[in-house]
Motif scaffolding. Structure first.
Motif, PDB file in Angstrom:
ATOM      1  N   ASP A 172       0.817  -1.214   0.000  1.00  0.00           N
ATOM      2  CA  ASP A 172       0.000   0.000   0.000  1.00  0.00           C
ATOM      3  C   ASP A 172       0.850   1.262   0.000  1.00  0.00           C
ATOM      4  O   ASP A 172       0.571   2.224  -0.724  1.00  0.00           O
ATOM      5  N   GLN A 173       1.903   1.270   0.816  1.00  0.00           N
ATOM      6  CA  GLN A 173       2.748   2.455   0.910  1.00  0.00           C
ATOM      7  C   GLN A 173       3.491   2.709  -0.397  1.00  0.00           C
ATOM      8  O   GLN A 173       3.597   3.849  -0.866  1.00  0.00           O
ATOM      9  N   PHE A 174       3.981   1.636  -1.001  1.00  0.00           N
ATOM     10  CA  PHE A 174       4.727   1.769  -2.260  1.00  0.00           C
ATOM     11  C   PHE A 174       3.836   2.289  -3.379  1.00  0.00           C
ATOM     12  O   PHE A 174       4.179   3.240  -4.082  1.00  0.00           O
ATOM     13  N   ILE A 175       2.645   1.679  -3.546  1.00  0.00           N
ATOM     14  CA  ILE A 175       1.740   2.094  -4.613  1.00  0.00           C
ATOM     15  C   ILE A 175       1.239   3.512  -4.373  1.00  0.00           C
ATOM     16  O   ILE A 175       1.069   4.294  -5.311  1.00  0.00           O
ATOM     17  N   ALA A 176       1.013   3.868  -3.113  1.00  0.00           N
ATOM     18  CA  ALA A 176       0.581   5.230  -2.809  1.00  0.00           C
ATOM     19  C   ALA A 176       1.660   6.241  -3.171  1.00  0.00           C
ATOM     20  O   ALA A 176       1.372   7.330  -3.679  1.00  0.00           O
ATOM     21  N   ALA A 177       2.922   5.888  -2.923  1.00  0.00           N
ATOM     22  CA  ALA A 177       4.025   6.781  -3.271  1.00  0.00           C
ATOM     23  C   ALA A 177       4.146   6.933  -4.780  1.00  0.00           C
ATOM     24  O   ALA A 177       4.385   8.035  -5.291  1.00  0.00           O
ATOM     25  N   VAL A 178       3.971   5.834  -5.515  1.00  0.00           N
ATOM     26  CA  VAL A 178       4.003   5.893  -6.977  1.00  0.00           C
ATOM     27  C   VAL A 178       2.873   6.783  -7.493  1.00  0.00           C
ATOM     28  O   VAL A 178       3.062   7.617  -8.378  1.00  0.00           O
ATOM     29  N   ALA A 179       1.682   6.603  -6.918  1.00  0.00           N
ATOM     30  CA  ALA A 179       0.521   7.395  -7.337  1.00  0.00           C
ATOM     31  C   ALA A 179       0.735   8.878  -7.072  1.00  0.00           C
ATOM     32  O   ALA A 179       0.296   9.732  -7.844  1.00  0.00           O
ATOM     33  N   GLN A 180       1.419   9.204  -5.984  1.00  0.00           N
ATOM     34  CA  GLN A 180       1.664  10.613  -5.679  1.00  0.00           C
ATOM     35  C   GLN A 180       2.634  11.228  -6.682  1.00  0.00           C
ATOM     36  O   GLN A 180       2.553  12.422  -6.997  1.00  0.00           O
ATOM     37  N   LEU A 181       3.537  10.408  -7.225  1.00  0.00           N
ATOM     38  CA  LEU A 181       4.514  10.922  -8.179  1.00  0.00           C
ATOM     39  C   LEU A 181       3.945  11.071  -9.586  1.00  0.00           C
ATOM     40  O   LEU A 181       4.213  12.066 -10.265  1.00  0.00           O
ATOM     41  N   ILE A 182       3.165  10.092 -10.041  1.00  0.00           N
ATOM     42  CA  ILE A 182       2.723  10.100 -11.452  1.00  0.00           C
ATOM     43  C   ILE A 182       1.220   9.917 -11.624  1.00  0.00           C
ATOM     44  O   ILE A 182       0.731   9.813 -12.749  1.00  0.00           O
ATOM     45  N   GLY A 183       0.461   9.863 -10.531  1.00  0.00           N
ATOM     46  CA  GLY A 183      -0.967   9.634 -10.658  1.00  0.00           C
ATOM     47  C   GLY A 183      -1.274   8.153 -10.578  1.00  0.00           C
ATOM     48  O   GLY A 183      -0.379   7.308 -10.485  1.00  0.00           O
TER      49      GLY A 183
END
Length: 229
Positions: free
Chosen positions: A201-212
């Motif tokens: 969850d933390q990894f995917i959330a960080a990716v989403a914050q960077l590129i949507g």
């Protein structure tokens, strides 16, 4: 789920062909074949359709059913024969280049990204990741630090020096948790730094914050401070 078959025409022996790079994520049709009259037949894998899993992670079942598909074409759309509500808007895929010399890490993290709706390109080291990023549209590079040929620091540096790739965000995912590694990565131009093993969850959330978000994914909130943990 109910599947209606209007008519059983015949039984054929067929050669299954994949749909190619641009249709690889169309889950309903895992492949196609060409009829004797030259028309295209799209194959429907009923089991996969019901389960809803990605076509990349399950082998094609030879017992899958086939159906001839008749597309109404642009004329029907222009004349209003197809309701607007029935036409799905296809979201543009976000492409993530994942660089790590560990096969198990590439598979594990790659699955997380694909499950979240991102298109993933795998690289075994920084040099391969750099080649991919310069040859195709790329939204994010996720990289380890210690890799053969070109390491993570060198990869970030090369990306930042190239006008074509300098604006691509880079997330470092490494087992090196020391402050000196994080500071050097950030100094080279990394946008985020995370230590292995990463939480889904933390990894995917960080990716989403960077590129949507990936295609069809709901919003996930994340504290900006978490991205450098």
């Amino acid at each position: 789920m109910g599947i209606v078959v209007e008519e059983v025409l015949r039984k054929d022996e067929i050669v299954i062909k994949n749909l190619g790079e641009y249709l690889r994520n169309v889950k309903m049709f895992p492949g196609s074949t060409i009829a004797p009259d030259g028309s295209l037949i799209l194959l429907i894998d009923v089991n996969r359709l019901v389960v809803g899993e990605s076509i990349e992670h399950r082998p094609l079942m030879t017992s899958g059913m086939a159906a001839r598909i008749f597309a109404p074409g642009a004329v029907a759309v222009a004349t209003g024969a197809i309701p607007v509500a029935a036409i799905d808007v296809v979201e543009a895929e976000k492409v993530v280049v994942l660089a790590d010399d560990s096969i198990s890490v590439r598979k594990f993290v790659g699955r997380m990204l694909e499950k979240a709706g991102y298109r993933v390109k795998l690289a075994s080291d920084g040099l391969e990741a750099l080649e991919i990023a310069t040859q195709m549209k790329c939204d994010l590079v996720v990289t380890d630090l210690e890799m053969p040929r070109t390491n993570g620091y060198e990869l970030i540096s090369h990306l930042r020096q190239n006008p074509q790739t300098r604006n691509i965000p880079v997330m470092v995912v490494t087992s090196r948790a020391g402050a000196k590694h994080r500071e050097r990565a950030m100094k080279e131009g990394a946008a985020a730094f995370m230590t292995k093993p990463v939480q889904d969850d933390q990894f995917i959330a960080a990716v989403a914050q960077l590129i949507g978000h990936g295609a069809g994914q709901r919003s996930i909130s994340v504290d900006a401070a978490q991205m450098t943990q």
